[in-house]
Scaffold this active site. Structure first.
Site, mmCIF file in Angstrom:
data_model
loop_
_atom_site.group_PDB
_atom_site.id
_atom_site.type_symbol
_atom_site.label_atom_id
_atom_site.label_comp_id
_atom_site.label_asym_id
_atom_site.label_seq_id
_atom_site.Cartn_x
_atom_site.Cartn_y
_atom_site.Cartn_z
ATOM 1 N N ARG A 90 0.822 -1.220 0.000
ATOM 2 C CA ARG A 90 0.000 0.000 0.000
ATOM 3 C C ARG A 90 0.858 1.273 0.000
ATOM 4 O O ARG A 90 0.523 2.273 0.637
ATOM 5 C CB ARG A 90 -0.954 0.031 1.217
ATOM 6 C CG ARG A 90 -1.918 -1.115 1.282
ATOM 7 C CD ARG A 90 -2.937 -1.113 0.165
ATOM 8 N NE ARG A 90 -3.792 -2.270 0.280
ATOM 9 C CZ ARG A 90 -3.552 -3.449 -0.319
ATOM 10 N NH1 ARG A 90 -2.508 -3.611 -1.118
ATOM 11 N NH2 ARG A 90 -4.380 -4.458 -0.157
ATOM 12 N N SER B 231 -11.156 -0.660 3.888
ATOM 13 C CA SER B 231 -10.417 -1.065 5.095
ATOM 14 C C SER B 231 -9.848 0.177 5.758
ATOM 15 O O SER B 231 -9.164 0.961 5.116
ATOM 16 C CB SER B 231 -9.254 -1.990 4.732
ATOM 17 O OG SER B 231 -9.739 -3.139 4.111
ATOM 18 N N GLU C 95 -5.081 3.018 6.831
ATOM 19 C CA GLU C 95 -4.888 2.880 5.383
ATOM 20 C C GLU C 95 -5.579 4.056 4.686
ATOM 21 O O GLU C 95 -5.145 4.525 3.653
ATOM 22 C CB GLU C 95 -5.479 1.549 4.886
ATOM 23 C CG GLU C 95 -5.329 1.374 3.388
ATOM 24 C CD GLU C 95 -5.674 -0.021 2.889
ATOM 25 O OE1 GLU C 95 -5.452 -1.013 3.625
ATOM 26 O OE2 GLU C 95 -6.162 -0.127 1.763
#
Ligand SMILES: Cc1cc2nc3c(=O)[nH]c(=O)nc-3n(C[C@H](O)[C@H](O)[C@H](O)COP(=O)(O)OP(=O)(O)OC[C@H]3O[C@@H](n4cnc5c(N)ncnc54)[C@H](O)[C@@H]3O)c2cc1C
Length: 209
Positions: free
Chosen positions: A74, A125, A195
């Site tokens: 990520r 998420s 995130e």
């Protein structure tokens, strides 16, 4: 860069090109996915990207090989250089029968619907997966499933999601994120890193609210 990621994934399937199946169901644009190295079900953008063309901070076009873009979980070079605009990406996919790709896509879509609270608005998420752990179980074991703050709630269906249950404000969501982080840290000794990208929080603090 502006094309919806799921559209690219479907286009690849129609042309018998596999490798981008994981992207079905990830909302957002190709540019956003290239930036955050979006991924799901064992695949991520950095598995398929060969090179990216972007406008740099000085408004010059640049093309960089994926190997020079600091890709990790990520994360990419672009997250550390927010002035860049991704305009194009070249991907390397592999031949695969369209019916096989479509069956995989149907399976991923079914799993998403079963496991994720798609019936409520959310930012996906909330936290990155901490090394050696899974976020959902950490939050559930901390007794936080279903916790409500204002209009925001820790989803009972998937505790890794903060959902907008009813007119949640950004402040409700941020309070919930802080509470989850504190409880999981004190109970499991694990720091959950968001995130989701939080914008404008500093401005709020400066105003003293
Ligand atoms: C229900 C749900 C499920 C999700 N599931 C997943 C998942 O399985 N896996 C996963 O990885 N993510 C998942 N996400 C997160 C989602 O992938 C990201 O929100 C999305 O990739 C961001 O892309 P965007 O185009 O919407 O970007 P935006 O949200 O518009 O922007 C995000 C950031 O990217 C920057 N950006 C966007 N486009 C460009 C560009 N062309 N050039 C430079 N910078 C750019 C913006 O400036 C901003 O900083 C999910 C989200 C939701 C809501």
């Amino acid at each position: 860069g502006g094309v919806p990621l799921s559209k690219v994934s479907k286009l690849a399937a129609d042309h018998g090109l596999g490798g981008l199946t994981f992207a079905i169901g990830i909302p957002g644009s190709l540019g956003g996915a290239v930036l955050m190295n979006a991924g799901a079900y064992g695949g991520e953008m950095s598995d398929v990207i060969k090179e990216v063309t972007f406008l740099d901070e000085n408004l010059n076009f640049q093309t960089a090989a994926a190997t020079d873009l600091s890709y990790s979980y990520r994360h990419s070079y672009f997250m550390d250089h927010p002035g860049c605009v991704i305009v194009e990406a070249i991907m390397e996919l592999r031949p695969q029968a369209p019916c096989e790709i479509k069956a995989e896509m149907a399976d991923f879509t079914k799993r998403r619907k079963e496991k994720q609270p798609l019936e409520y608005p959310s930012a996906g998420s909330t936290f990155k997966r901490p090394p050696g752990h899974y976020t959902g179980p950490l939050i559930r074991q901390a007794g936080l499933a279903g916790l409500v703050m204002g209009g925001a709630q820790v989803s009972k269906k998937h505790t890794g999601f903060v959902i907008n249950r009813e007119e949640a404000t950004a402040r409700d969501v941020l309070r919930l994120i802080k509470t989850i982080q504190n409880k999981v840290r004190s109970q499991h000794g694990v720091l959950l890193e968001p995130e989701v990208r939080i914008i404008g929080e500093d401005m709020d603090k400066r105003r003293g609210s």
